[in-house]
Design a protein around this motif. Structure first.
Motif, mmCIF file in Angstrom:
data_model
loop_
_atom_site.group_PDB
_atom_site.id
_atom_site.type_symbol
_atom_site.label_atom_id
_atom_site.label_comp_id
_atom_site.label_asym_id
_atom_site.label_seq_id
_atom_site.Cartn_x
_atom_site.Cartn_y
_atom_site.Cartn_z
ATOM 1 N N GLU A 27 54.035 36.432 44.849
ATOM 2 C CA GLU A 27 53.832 34.987 44.758
ATOM 3 C C GLU A 27 53.466 34.589 43.334
ATOM 4 N N PRO A 28 53.728 33.344 42.950
ATOM 5 C CA PRO A 28 53.354 32.885 41.608
ATOM 6 C C PRO A 28 51.860 32.976 41.312
ATOM 7 N N SER A 29 51.003 32.976 42.329
ATOM 8 C CA SER A 29 49.556 33.066 42.116
ATOM 9 C C SER A 29 49.070 34.499 41.907
ATOM 10 N N THR A 30 49.932 35.473 42.080
ATOM 11 C CA THR A 30 49.522 36.874 42.021
ATOM 12 C C THR A 30 48.996 37.323 40.648
ATOM 13 N N PRO A 31 49.523 36.836 39.515
ATOM 14 C CA PRO A 31 48.938 37.286 38.245
ATOM 15 C C PRO A 31 47.426 37.054 38.165
ATOM 16 N N SER A 32 46.957 35.937 38.690
ATOM 17 C CA SER A 32 45.524 35.635 38.668
ATOM 18 C C SER A 32 44.736 36.633 39.513
ATOM 19 N N ILE A 33 45.229 36.927 40.701
ATOM 20 C CA ILE A 33 44.568 37.897 41.588
ATOM 21 C C ILE A 33 44.557 39.275 40.934
ATOM 22 N N ALA A 34 45.684 39.653 40.344
ATOM 23 C CA ALA A 34 45.804 40.961 39.691
ATOM 24 C C ALA A 34 44.816 41.084 38.533
ATOM 25 N N ARG A 35 44.693 40.033 37.724
ATOM 26 C CA ARG A 35 43.746 40.061 36.596
ATOM 27 C C ARG A 35 42.322 40.266 37.077
ATOM 28 N N THR A 36 41.955 39.595 38.163
ATOM 29 C CA THR A 36 40.596 39.732 38.698
ATOM 30 C C THR A 36 40.328 41.166 39.135
ATOM 31 N N LYS A 37 41.279 41.772 39.825
ATOM 32 C CA LYS A 37 41.104 43.146 40.304
ATOM 33 C C LYS A 37 41.017 44.141 39.145
ATOM 34 N N LEU A 38 41.909 44.007 38.149
ATOM 35 C CA LEU A 38 41.880 44.921 37.014
ATOM 36 C C LEU A 38 40.612 44.717 36.184
ATOM 37 N N ALA A 39 40.194 43.487 35.988
ATOM 38 C CA ALA A 39 38.970 43.228 35.220
ATOM 39 C C ALA A 39 37.765 43.886 35.888
ATOM 40 N N GLY A 40 37.685 43.797 37.201
ATOM 41 C CA GLY A 40 36.591 44.446 37.919
ATOM 42 C C GLY A 40 36.620 45.953 37.748
ATOM 43 N N PHE A 41 37.800 46.546 37.897
ATOM 44 C CA PHE A 41 37.960 47.998 37.730
ATOM 45 C C PHE A 41 37.534 48.424 36.327
ATOM 46 N N LEU A 42 38.015 47.729 35.312
ATOM 47 C CA LEU A 42 37.697 48.105 33.932
ATOM 48 C C LEU A 42 36.231 47.874 33.604
ATOM 49 N N THR A 43 35.629 46.842 34.169
ATOM 50 C CA THR A 43 34.207 46.591 33.956
ATOM 51 C C THR A 43 33.369 47.718 34.550
ATOM 52 N N SER A 48 35.706 48.235 26.958
ATOM 53 C CA SER A 48 35.256 47.176 26.048
ATOM 54 C C SER A 48 35.931 45.855 26.401
ATOM 55 N N SER A 49 35.336 44.769 25.944
ATOM 56 C CA SER A 49 35.912 43.452 26.240
ATOM 57 C C SER A 49 37.292 43.299 25.589
ATOM 58 N N THR A 50 37.501 43.911 24.438
ATOM 59 C CA THR A 50 38.812 43.856 23.781
ATOM 60 C C THR A 50 39.868 44.571 24.611
ATOM 61 N N VAL A 51 39.536 45.740 25.136
ATOM 62 C CA VAL A 51 40.465 46.491 25.988
ATOM 63 C C VAL A 51 40.760 45.692 27.256
ATOM 64 N N ILE A 52 39.718 45.119 27.855
ATOM 65 C CA ILE A 52 39.913 44.321 29.068
ATOM 66 C C ILE A 52 40.834 43.136 28.777
ATOM 67 N N ASP A 53 40.581 42.427 27.690
ATOM 68 C CA ASP A 53 41.428 41.269 27.349
ATOM 69 C C ASP A 53 42.883 41.688 27.176
ATOM 70 N N ASP A 54 43.119 42.754 26.413
ATOM 71 C CA ASP A 54 44.488 43.227 26.187
ATOM 72 C C ASP A 54 45.150 43.671 27.493
ATOM 73 N N ALA A 55 44.406 44.397 28.314
ATOM 74 C CA ALA A 55 44.957 44.880 29.583
ATOM 75 C C ALA A 55 45.315 43.720 30.508
ATOM 76 N N LEU A 56 44.495 42.686 30.526
ATOM 77 C CA LEU A 56 44.768 41.535 31.387
ATOM 78 C C LEU A 56 46.001 40.768 30.918
ATOM 79 N N ILE A 57 46.199 40.688 29.615
ATOM 80 C CA ILE A 57 47.405 40.043 29.087
ATOM 81 C C ILE A 57 48.641 40.823 29.522
ATOM 82 N N VAL A 58 48.602 42.143 29.324
ATOM 83 C CA VAL A 58 49.758 42.986 29.666
ATOM 84 C C VAL A 58 50.046 42.912 31.162
ATOM 85 N N LEU A 59 49.019 43.088 31.992
ATOM 86 C CA LEU A 59 49.226 43.046 33.440
ATOM 87 C C LEU A 59 49.763 41.687 33.884
#
Length: 147
Positions: A27-43, A48-59
């Motif tokens: 669904e078009p809303s899935t990128p937002s859900i995916a970012r939340t899940k990956l951010a939680g995992f990486l946290t 680092s916040s830089t790695v999290i930011d870059d990973a969220l952009i790529v995902l």
């Protein structure tokens, strides 16, 4: 399997490569859900916040491209996965959909482009990225854990 479709290694304390696999709606809303899940995992794994930011952009770009150009599995989902490789100090991210074919090459864009920037962004942010079309389409990327 955890709520929300997330599958996590049950022996996380003994694993040397923390990872998760998530099935999310196509669904078009899935990128937002995916970012939340990956951010939680990486946290949780103290990225680092830089790695999290870059990973969220790529995902986000990978998922948006899959929704725009790919095809859902029979159950209407796509598979997202991420793994931390502490030995190589890398984060690997992948998105798999059931689509086949198509051109998966970054294209040049200008500041006014409204679309077509996803793979170029991935190419600029990730250290390495690849496409596997042996069973559907899987786009993967590696990002360094230290910036």
């Amino acid at each position: 399997m955890h709520p929300g479709g997330e599958q996590v290694d049950g022996n996380a304390a003994a694993t040397t490569r923390p990872s998760a696999t998530v099935r999310l709606p196509f669904e078009p809303s899935t990128p937002s859900i995916a970012r939340t899940k990956l951010a939680g995992f990486l946290t949780v794994h103290r990225a680092s916040s830089t790695v999290i930011d870059d990973a969220l952009i790529v995902l986000s770009e990978m998922v948006a491209n899959a929704v725009a150009h790919g095809q859902p599995s029979d159950d209407g989902t796509m598979e997202l996965a991420w793994t931390i490789d502490p030995e190589r100090q890398l984060l690997e991210i992948s998105v798999h959909d059931d689509g086949q074919g198509g051109s998966l090459k970054p294209i040049d864009f200008d500041e006014d482009s409204l679309s077509g920037r996803g793979l170029s962004i991935i190419n600029r942010v990730a250290d390495r990225w690849w496409v596997d079309m042996s069973a559907g389409t899987r786009v993967g990327a590696e990002l360094p854990l230290a910036r």
